[in-house]
Scaffold this motif. Structure first.
Motif, PDB file in Angstrom:
ATOM      1  N   ASP B   2       0.684  -1.271   0.131  1.00 17.69           N
ATOM      2  CA  ASP B   2      -0.026   0.077   0.102  1.00 17.69           C
ATOM      3  C   ASP B   2       0.891   1.184  -0.230  1.00 17.69           C
ATOM      4  O   ASP B   2       2.087   1.134   0.582  1.00 17.69           O
ATOM      5  CB  ASP B   2      -0.900   0.059   1.093  1.00 17.69           C
ATOM      6  CG  ASP B   2      -1.984  -1.012   1.188  1.00 17.69           C
ATOM      7  OD1 ASP B   2      -2.441  -1.415  -0.022  1.00 17.69           O
ATOM      8  OD2 ASP B   2      -2.259  -1.996   2.225  1.00 17.69           O
ATOM      9  N   TRP B   3       0.210   2.361  -0.553  1.00 16.83           N
ATOM     10  CA  TRP B   3       1.226   3.510  -0.611  1.00 16.83           C
ATOM     11  C   TRP B   3       0.115   4.803  -0.292  1.00 16.83           C
ATOM     12  O   TRP B   3      -0.979   4.732  -0.319  1.00 16.83           O
ATOM     13  CB  TRP B   3       1.405   3.814  -2.224  1.00 16.83           C
ATOM     14  CG  TRP B   3       2.441   2.678  -2.706  1.00 16.83           C
ATOM     15  CD1 TRP B   3       2.219   1.488  -2.989  1.00 16.83           C
ATOM     16  CD2 TRP B   3       4.047   2.950  -2.762  1.00 16.83           C
ATOM     17  NE1 TRP B   3       3.425   1.021  -3.392  1.00 16.83           N
ATOM     18  CE2 TRP B   3       4.499   1.785  -3.279  1.00 16.83           C
ATOM     19  CE3 TRP B   3       4.637   4.140  -2.308  1.00 16.83           C
ATOM     20  CZ2 TRP B   3       6.026   1.876  -3.632  1.00 16.83           C
ATOM     21  CZ3 TRP B   3       6.156   4.006  -2.530  1.00 16.83           C
ATOM     22  CH2 TRP B   3       6.570   2.836  -3.310  1.00 16.83           C
ATOM     23  N   VAL B 219       1.895   6.631 -11.889  1.00 16.46           N
ATOM     24  CA  VAL B 219       2.122   6.250 -10.503  1.00 16.46           C
ATOM     25  C   VAL B 219       2.106   4.682 -10.656  1.00 16.46           C
ATOM     26  O   VAL B 219       2.877   4.060  -9.696  1.00 16.46           O
ATOM     27  CB  VAL B 219       1.165   6.840  -9.682  1.00 16.46           C
ATOM     28  CG1 VAL B 219      -0.251   6.269 -10.037  1.00 16.46           C
ATOM     29  CG2 VAL B 219       1.516   6.786  -8.258  1.00 16.46           C
ATOM     30  N   ASP B 220       1.575   3.921 -11.362  1.00 13.92           N
ATOM     31  CA  ASP B 220       1.364   2.461 -11.395  1.00 13.92           C
ATOM     32  C   ASP B 220       2.915   2.184 -11.910  1.00 13.92           C
ATOM     33  O   ASP B 220       3.483   0.983 -11.171  1.00 13.92           O
ATOM     34  CB  ASP B 220       0.327   1.934 -12.366  1.00 13.92           C
ATOM     35  CG  ASP B 220      -1.018   2.271 -11.768  1.00 13.92           C
ATOM     36  OD1 ASP B 220      -1.037   2.735 -10.660  1.00 13.92           O
ATOM     37  OD2 ASP B 220      -2.139   2.243 -12.512  1.00 13.92           O
ATOM     38  N   LYS B 223       5.102   2.470  -8.883  1.00 15.40           N
ATOM     39  CA  LYS B 223       4.925   1.618  -7.645  1.00 15.40           C
ATOM     40  C   LYS B 223       5.560   0.086  -8.128  1.00 15.40           C
ATOM     41  O   LYS B 223       6.168  -0.466  -7.159  1.00 15.40           O
ATOM     42  CB  LYS B 223       3.260   1.351  -7.456  1.00 15.40           C
ATOM     43  CG  LYS B 223       2.612   2.643  -6.752  1.00 15.40           C
ATOM     44  CD  LYS B 223       1.264   2.239  -6.663  1.00 15.40           C
ATOM     45  CE  LYS B 223       0.548   3.493  -5.981  1.00 15.40           C
ATOM     46  NZ  LYS B 223      -1.096   3.115  -5.966  1.00 15.40           N
ATOM     47  N   ARG B 224       5.403  -0.131  -9.364  1.00 16.19           N
ATOM     48  CA  ARG B 224       5.760  -1.687  -9.786  1.00 16.19           C
ATOM     49  C   ARG B 224       7.204  -1.579  -9.486  1.00 16.19           C
ATOM     50  O   ARG B 224       7.878  -2.427  -9.001  1.00 16.19           O
ATOM     51  CB  ARG B 224       5.460  -1.856 -11.222  1.00 16.19           C
ATOM     52  CG  ARG B 224       6.037  -3.084 -11.766  1.00 16.19           C
ATOM     53  CD  ARG B 224       5.612  -3.394 -13.211  1.00 16.19           C
ATOM     54  NE  ARG B 224       6.316  -2.476 -14.089  1.00 16.19           N
ATOM     55  CZ  ARG B 224       7.451  -2.550 -14.533  1.00 16.19           C
ATOM     56  NH1 ARG B 224       8.460  -3.383 -14.234  1.00 16.19           N
ATOM     57  NH2 ARG B 224       7.984  -1.707 -15.357  1.00 16.19           N
ATOM     58  N   GLU B 227       8.508  -1.226  -5.850  1.00 18.48           N
ATOM     59  CA  GLU B 227       7.890  -2.523  -4.879  1.00 18.48           C
ATOM     60  C   GLU B 227       9.186  -3.653  -5.291  1.00 18.48           C
ATOM     61  O   GLU B 227       9.673  -4.192  -4.422  1.00 18.48           O
ATOM     62  CB  GLU B 227       6.748  -3.125  -5.202  1.00 18.48           C
ATOM     63  CG  GLU B 227       5.792  -2.069  -4.597  1.00 18.48           C
ATOM     64  CD  GLU B 227       4.280  -2.289  -4.993  1.00 18.48           C
ATOM     65  OE1 GLU B 227       3.951  -3.419  -5.662  1.00 18.48           O
ATOM     66  OE2 GLU B 227       3.315  -1.647  -4.816  1.00 18.48           O
ATOM     67  N   TYR B 260      10.150   6.534  -2.070  1.00 17.07           N
ATOM     68  CA  TYR B 260       9.860   5.160  -1.669  1.00 17.07           C
ATOM     69  C   TYR B 260       9.363   5.185  -0.072  1.00 17.07           C
ATOM     70  O   TYR B 260       8.572   4.181   0.369  1.00 17.07           O
ATOM     71  CB  TYR B 260      11.148   4.422  -1.560  1.00 17.07           C
ATOM     72  CG  TYR B 260      11.499   3.803  -2.810  1.00 17.07           C
ATOM     73  CD1 TYR B 260      10.951   4.266  -4.114  1.00 17.07           C
ATOM     74  CD2 TYR B 260      12.455   2.752  -3.082  1.00 17.07           C
ATOM     75  CE1 TYR B 260      11.524   4.144  -5.327  1.00 17.07           C
ATOM     76  CE2 TYR B 260      12.695   2.298  -4.308  1.00 17.07           C
ATOM     77  CZ  TYR B 260      12.314   2.867  -5.336  1.00 17.07           C
ATOM     78  OH  TYR B 260      12.613   2.573  -6.591  1.00 17.07           O
ATOM     79  N   ALA B 263       5.678   4.348   0.832  1.00 14.50           N
ATOM     80  CA  ALA B 263       5.334   2.913   1.013  1.00 14.50           C
ATOM     81  C   ALA B 263       4.924   2.592   2.481  1.00 14.50           C
ATOM     82  O   ALA B 263       5.591   2.888   2.999  1.00 14.50           O
ATOM     83  CB  ALA B 263       6.152   1.977   0.366  1.00 14.50           C
ATOM     84  N   TYR B 266       7.703   1.076   4.532  1.00 18.82           N
ATOM     85  CA  TYR B 266       8.853   1.467   4.167  1.00 18.82           C
ATOM     86  C   TYR B 266       9.862   1.335   5.024  1.00 18.82           C
ATOM     87  O   TYR B 266      11.064   0.565   4.926  1.00 18.82           O
ATOM     88  CB  TYR B 266       8.958   2.889   3.587  1.00 18.82           C
ATOM     89  CG  TYR B 266      10.229   3.556   2.991  1.00 18.82           C
ATOM     90  CD1 TYR B 266      10.929   3.180   1.847  1.00 18.82           C
ATOM     91  CD2 TYR B 266      11.089   4.290   3.958  1.00 18.82           C
ATOM     92  CE1 TYR B 266      12.050   3.557   1.694  1.00 18.82           C
ATOM     93  CE2 TYR B 266      12.200   4.756   3.641  1.00 18.82           C
ATOM     94  CZ  TYR B 266      12.731   4.433   2.495  1.00 18.82           C
ATOM     95  OH  TYR B 266      13.999   5.175   2.464  1.00 18.82           O
TER      96      TYR B 266
END
Lengths: 480, 789
Positions: B2-3, B219-220, B223-224, B227, B260, B263, B266
């Protein structure tokens, strides 16, 4: 995106504007216009139809001729930092953003004047003047605000007690009239190199000062600047009530030793102003005062301190609540280190309130400060707003600025209307006591015009018509 | 995972905290003395209030949220006209200050979500990141190209997935894929090696940090990548002992450090792992006394604070519970994490470096103009803005601008070109590498300590050692009319008179920008002349040439006279050597040049006949070559005795146009090999035409360098030569480009040669006498620009 007035007689206004100022300096795009549709005040947003950024006098003249031909309103704009909605276009039209006319044309460090274009900011001029150890009456606006706009709107500054309003510092003017002609007033009208004085000529500068940008576009302004004495001494006192503070300021002002003689209510001394209203702590003074003095020598400074101490002694002997006190450090810095990012960013004004700030900003006889303040305090607290009031003496005379800085949230229409209502109510009180609002929003102008002598209003209209026969220059702002 | 990446709606309250006061528009400080300067690149360029600082961008946000502004292409374009530099944020004093950049990025995310963003040019990058996990559309294998020099050297860089190391050097896509950007990882790894620091890289398995994707609103994709990277970091910490992640890219640093951290979890994910910018890392070593910086060539530099390592690292304190002011009140800013002091301390610690500050520095640094997708979306504006920053740097009197971000370095480099003064822009790590002695791992021992003098640069490079930049000059003949006119020493006098000859030789340095000097005239017939060949009459634009062949009728007259070295122009050459050594011997390398033994032999017999002999009467060829070889050895020994720093054998008659590689191997290679074995100094073998097929043979003769024409493949030659420890000279075309082409063409061809890896940037052959000097000067300009990028 096209503007509602983009086609008149088959001519594209935006094309003509672009031809005048260049492709990149004129726009009718909505997102460009949108940023000019509102300011900090309670004045409702209204969109201009076009935005142009001229860089020369000739471009301004061409825009004015076009606007006259098409009877399109023109709103001059420099930074939009006034808190009276003065640059919000009441009737759309062309918003003329003058920020790129920002040359400091001359600083005469011997005759002590500077010649500037309208886009020159406080920050720019402050930086340039310091090279010569010169200063100006910096207001508590943002460093990015315009020096010329402040001056022609009778703005105040940190040297008011010594030199008067910033408009009283104006020494010469160059103006493009609403009809496009270029005029000069003051010494520069006779000799293009001389910008030192308005006098002894008839003071035609009055045609352009206090008119809220409705009588012409200032393209050059001569302003007086002053040497900076090296020794700063700020005398700070507090009082438990406004009458005692008035008495102290009246007493001290007669000696004419201050650059700035100001008192602020407890709420205005806070960083930020409490918003919504919070009562001040028990025992906290109602008012603080800072009296800024500057001196060339230690002896001069000591003499001023002697006078100040004498006034304090006299006031305390009267049995007033006056105390010598410390002024909150950050607030004091904001008052003495001008231009300031602290008050300039409205950090101590509307940080807690939100996006909005407006005022009843007035010139009011000093003897009326106490009764007006008392009424204002009641009105504002009734509206859940802090009575963040400032009183400042002008050039040793016994009238001056009385205003309340009113921060408010803009997130809801109700909050905005609450602030507007309170401020207009305050204005009415002040008008009844002989005060006059400065940089007034249209709501104020309407209240003024209800009260003014008919001869004044008639003269105002005649002069306006003479200068601006098509009523295109920032129309609606004077409430006429 | 989750972010906590907010939507525009989630930031709405902050949007309404902006008063539109405009304090954000200018970097003003009370002082005294007061300072004031533009701070917003977009506002400066476009002027309208909507483009101006956070005041303008928040107007857009306000309009979007109220529904008054439609997120159409015009507005999207305006939203991307922002470098996300945060200069406005540094001015703001209000409660929305901590999320100003987030608000702008939230609008971009909204645009992407609605399919109207990013801009078309950005979409290429976004697609590349999504497909290749880097913004440069580069295949994975290219990620390690910069490590090639280390692989061949003494310290191959560890693959951290195979070998444990406490430090992961996160190279970043720009360092890996951008040609100019590769100096950063190279310098970083070199410094690590010199300091004996145990580190490794992810190599081809490194993924983009996601910074670019985040800035663009993708943003996707961010995130990928984030992560995946966080997972990798955890694994490396657990399995390979990684405790520190070092980045030399400001964008990576910001992403790993700040993006980061959005996240959830984190802190746990990064437990036991520290992210540090390489400059901070070096600064710590300096403070601990473990960075022995040596003197470099004296220079004045100015330092440009990148936004991502500077104000983006500021921490903002907010009154979350209202205990100090009220809930949500912005209370203050902490710049402790901003990388402001470390680079300055390092610069000041390098003996010879004088740091002069610009007006806009530290938190008020003026963005280079390249961030936030602007370099891609609005390249012209980015360069224009960078030029302003370069001009500001030049006002300090600085000779170089130093920074610690590859984007800034590249964009400012472009700005320097626009300004036209060519102010070099360098990464601080390059300077540190220069100031450190030790084994870099590049297979060469860096001298460390300073910018090299031209002579040292030439000789070090010829010896196969590292140099600060590729030497530029000419290793064949450069008897040009323009040079003669510039220095007043013209042919034919300059062919025979030692003083005129030396004057013209030095004109190459003085007027053409060459970094070494030629001795022994302006032709390649001195040995043939001494053997008795008749020569044509030289003119100002025509050099000596062979007109008669003493052995044309037979080998009866074949003889190697005892007085050979006093014949022809050798006595003049001796005097010329003396003049040159006296005048510039300390500063510039001097080389001698004649025809090689095979060309000399062909001159004696006549080229046509001699070539026939190679097929039909090889014994005659050998007979002549035996003589010319001995003469060659003597001439070279003589030249070294006169002070030559290296010697060039020009073998135009042995080029592939005239003989097969097989013949070359049979007749030429043995002779050259013998000559090389018989002399003590470095030799360079020049052969015209497309030498691709004989480059391996040329490199196998024992010469220190080979000189090739433009017809040959420089990249290939470099690859072959480096394996053999041989340097390559070349290969800008002399006839088609330097003589007949434009300065721009010469410049471009020079850049191409540098990019191909030439060890010495030179013309591919002798420069035609009527070549314009302006064309010839482009070699130096290109070399300087190339190394200031």
């Amino acid at each position: 995106m096209t503007s509602p007035v983009d086609t008149i007689d088959g001519t594209s206004i935006i094309d003509e504007l672009r031809e005048i100022v260049g492709e990149a300096s004129a726009s009718s795009a909505k997102h460009v216009r949108y940023a000019y549709s509102y300011d900090m005040s309670f004045v409702l947003p209204k969109l201009p139809d076009f935005v142009v950024m001229p860089t020369t006098v000739e471009q301004i003249q061409a825009i004015m001729r076009l606007a006259n031909r098409e009877k399109i309103p023109v709103v001059p704009y420099t930074a939009g930092t006034n808190i009276g909605g003065l640059c919000i276009p009441e009737r759309g039209g062309i918003l003329m953003d003058l920020k790129r006319m920002n040359r400091i044309i001359e600083i005469d460090d011997e005759a002590h004047y500077a010649v500037i274009e309208p886009g020159v900011t406080h920050a720019m001029l402050a930086e340039a003047l310091q090279v010569f150890d010169l200063r100006f009456g910096w207001p508590v606006g943002p460093p990015s605000a315009s020096v010329a706009s402040c001056a022609i709107s009778h703005g105040i500054g940190g040297l008011n007690a010594r030199y008067g309003l910033n408009s009283q510092e104006i020494t010469s003017m160059e103006v493009v009239l609403p009809t496009g002609e270029l005029v000069r007033v003051g010494s520069c009208a006779i000799n293009g190199e001389a910008w030192h004085s308005l006098l002894p000529l008839p003071q035609l500068d009055g045609l352009f000062k206090g008119w809220l940008g409705s009588s012409g576009v200032i393209t050059k302004l001569g302003i007086g600047v002053h040497p900076t004495p090296p020794l700063l001494k700020v005398f700070t006192v507090s009082c438990a009530d406004v009458h005692d503070m008035y008495s102290y300021m009246l007493n001290l002002s007669k000696y004419e030793i201050c650059d700035d003689l100001t008192a602020v209510s407890w709420w205005l001394s806070q960083v930020p102003i409490p918003s919504p209203y919070r009562p001040k702590p028990d025992g906290a003074p109602e008012f603080f005062s800072f009296a800024n003095t500057t001196s060339w020598t230690e002896k001069e400074r000591e003499a001023k301190e002697e006078i100040w101490q004498m006034v304090v002694d006299e006031e305390q002997a009267k049995g007033t609540s006056l105390k010598v006190t410390e002024y909150p450090e950050e607030a004091l810095r904001a008052r003495t280190e001008l231009p300031s990012q602290i008050v300039g960013s409205t950090k101590n004004y509307c940080k807690e309130g939100g996006a909005g700030i407006s005022w009843p900003g007035t010139f009011t006889p000093a003897k009326k400060w106490a009764p007006v303040y008392t009424d204002w305090k009641r009105i504002l607290i009734d509206h859940n707003l802090s009575p963040a009031v400032r009183m400042s003496m002008y050039r040793g005379v016994h009238y001056g600025m009385l205003r309340a800085m009113i921060p408010f949230s803009k997130e809801t229409p109700e909050a905005i209307e609450n602030a507007r209502h309170a401020i207009v109510e305050c204005l009415k009180v002040d008008l009844e006591h002989g005060g006059i609002p400065y940089k007034p929003p249209v709501d104020f102008a309407i209240e003024i015009n209800k009260r003014v002598h008919p001869g004044y209003l008639d003269l105002l209209k005649r002069v306006k018509h003479l200068l601006d026969p098509n009523d295109i220059m920032n129309p609606g702002k004077l409430g006429i | 995972m989750d972010w906590n990446i907010p939507t525009l709606e989630e930031l709405e309250h902050s949007v309404w905290r902006c008063t539109a006061c405009g304090t954000c528009k200018t970097a003003y400080d009370y002082g005294p003395p007061a300072t004031n300067a533009d701070i917003c690149p977009a506002g400066t360029e476009f002027g309208f209030e909507g483009y101006m600082a956070s005041k303008g961008k928040i107007a857009f946000a306000r309009g979007i949220l109220t529904g008054e502004l439609e997120l159409d292409q015009d507005l999207v374009d305006a939203i991307y006209k922002c470098t996300l530099c945060g200069g406005c944020q540094n001015q703001c004093q209000l409660d929305h200050k901590p999320v100003i950049i987030e608000m702008i990025e939230a609008m971009r995310r909204r645009a992407v979500e609605q399919g109207v963003g990013p801009l078309p040019s950005h979409k290429i990058i976004a697609q590349s990141i999504a497909t290749y996990s880097n913004p440069y559309q580069g295949p994975r294998r290219v990620r390690t190209d910069w490590t090639r020099a280390f692989r061949k050297g003494s310290k191959p860089i560890k693959d951290i997935q195979k070998e444990a190391a406490p430090i992961l050097y996160f190279v970043g896509c720009t360092g890996a894929y951008n040609q100019a950007g590769r100096v950063m990882p190279t310098a970083t790894a070199s410094v690590f090696n010199k300091l004996g620091i145990d580190f490794g890289i992810l190599g081809e398995d490194e993924l983009c940090c996601g910074s670019t994707a985040m800035r663009l609103g993708e943003v996707d994709t961010f995130k990928r990548l984030a992560e995946a990277n966080l997972e990798t970091f955890q694994r490396l910490h657990r399995d390979q002992g990684v405790e520190t992640i070092v980045t030399s890219c400001a964008g990576c640093f910001r992403a790993l450090h700040k993006d980061y951290a959005l996240a959830v979890g984190y802190e746990e994910a990064m437990e036991g792992i520290e992210v540090v910018h390489v400059v901070d890392y070096f600064h710590r070593l300096l403070q601990e006394g473990d960075l022995d910086l040596q003197a470099v060539e004296p220079r004045v530099v100015t330092y440009h604070d990148p936004c991502h390592t500077g104000r983006h690292m500021a921490a903002f304190s907010v009154d979350e519970d209202g205990s100090t002011q009220y809930p949500g009140a912005y209370l203050g800013q902490d710049d402790a994490e901003c990388v402001y002091d470390a680079p300055r301390a390092l610069l000041e610690a390098i003996p010879g470096v004088e740091l002069r500050e610009m007006v806009r520095i530290r938190a008020n640094s003026y963005c280079c103009g390249g961030g936030g997708g602007v370099m891609t979306g609005f390249g012209e504006w980015a360069t224009k803005n960078a030029a302003k920053r370069i001009a500001e740097g030049e006002e300090t009197g600085a000779q170089e601008m130093v920074t610690i971000c590859p984007f800034c370095r590249n964009n400012l480099g472009e700005g320097a070109k626009r300004v036209g003064h060519g102010t070099p822009v360098r990464d601080l790590t390059e300077l540190i590498d220069e100031a450190l002695a030790g084994e870099s791992g590049l297979g060469k021992v860096s001298k460390g300590g300073r910018t090299m003098k031209p002579k040292e640069r030439v000789l070090e490079r010829l010896a196969g050692r590292a140099v600060d930049k590729t030497p530029v000059g000419c290793t064949t003949t450069y008897g040009m009319v323009d040079l003669m006119e510039a220095c007043g020493a013209a042919r034919p006098l300059a062919d025979t008179d030692p003083v005129a000859m030396a004057t013209l030789a030095l004109a190459g340095v003085e007027h053409a920008g060459f970094e070494w000097v030629k001795a022994m005239g302006w032709d390649i017939v001195p040995m043939s002349e001494a053997f008795g060949c008749a020569l044509g009459e030289p003119r100002i634009d025509m050099q000596y040439s062979i007109k008669g062949h003493p052995l044309a009728e037979g080998l009866d007259a074949l003889d190697y006279p005892a007085d050979f070295l006093t014949r022809g122009r050798f006595p003049m050459f001796e005097e010329q050597f003396r003049i040159l050594k006296d005048r510039v011997g300390e500063e510039y390398a001097v080389y001698g040049e004649t025809e090689g033994p095979f060309t000399c032999a062909a001159n004696l017999v006549g080229t046509e006949q001699f070539m026939r002999w190679t097929a039909k009467e090889p014994e005659k060829v050998q007979q002549v070559l035996e003589v010319t070889k001995n003469a060659m050895i003597d001439v070279i020994k003589w030249a070294f005795a006169q002070g030559a720093d290296y010697f060039v054998m020009a073998e135009p008659s042995s080029g592939p146009a005239l003989m097969s590689p097989r013949s070359w191997e049979r007749f030429v290679k043995p002779v050259i090999t013998e000559v090389a074995a018989a002399v003590d100094g470095p030799l360079v073998l020049h052969i015209c035409a497309n030498t691709d097929k004989i480059v391996p043979l040329m490199c196998d003769t024992g010469v220190a360098g080979i000189s090739i024409e433009e017809k040959a493949d420089m990249k290939y030659a470099v690859e072959v030569a480096e394996r053999a420890g041989v340097a390559v000279f070349g290969n800008v075309a002399t006839a088609t480009t330097m003589f007949m082409g434009t300065p721009e063409e010469v410049y471009d061809e020079s850049i191409a040669a540098l990019e191909a890896g030439t060890h010495f940037l030179t013309p591919g052959c002798g420069i035609a006498p009527r070549s314009p000097l302006e064309n010839v000067r482009q070699l130096r300009k290109a070399r300087d620009d190339f190394f200031s990028r």
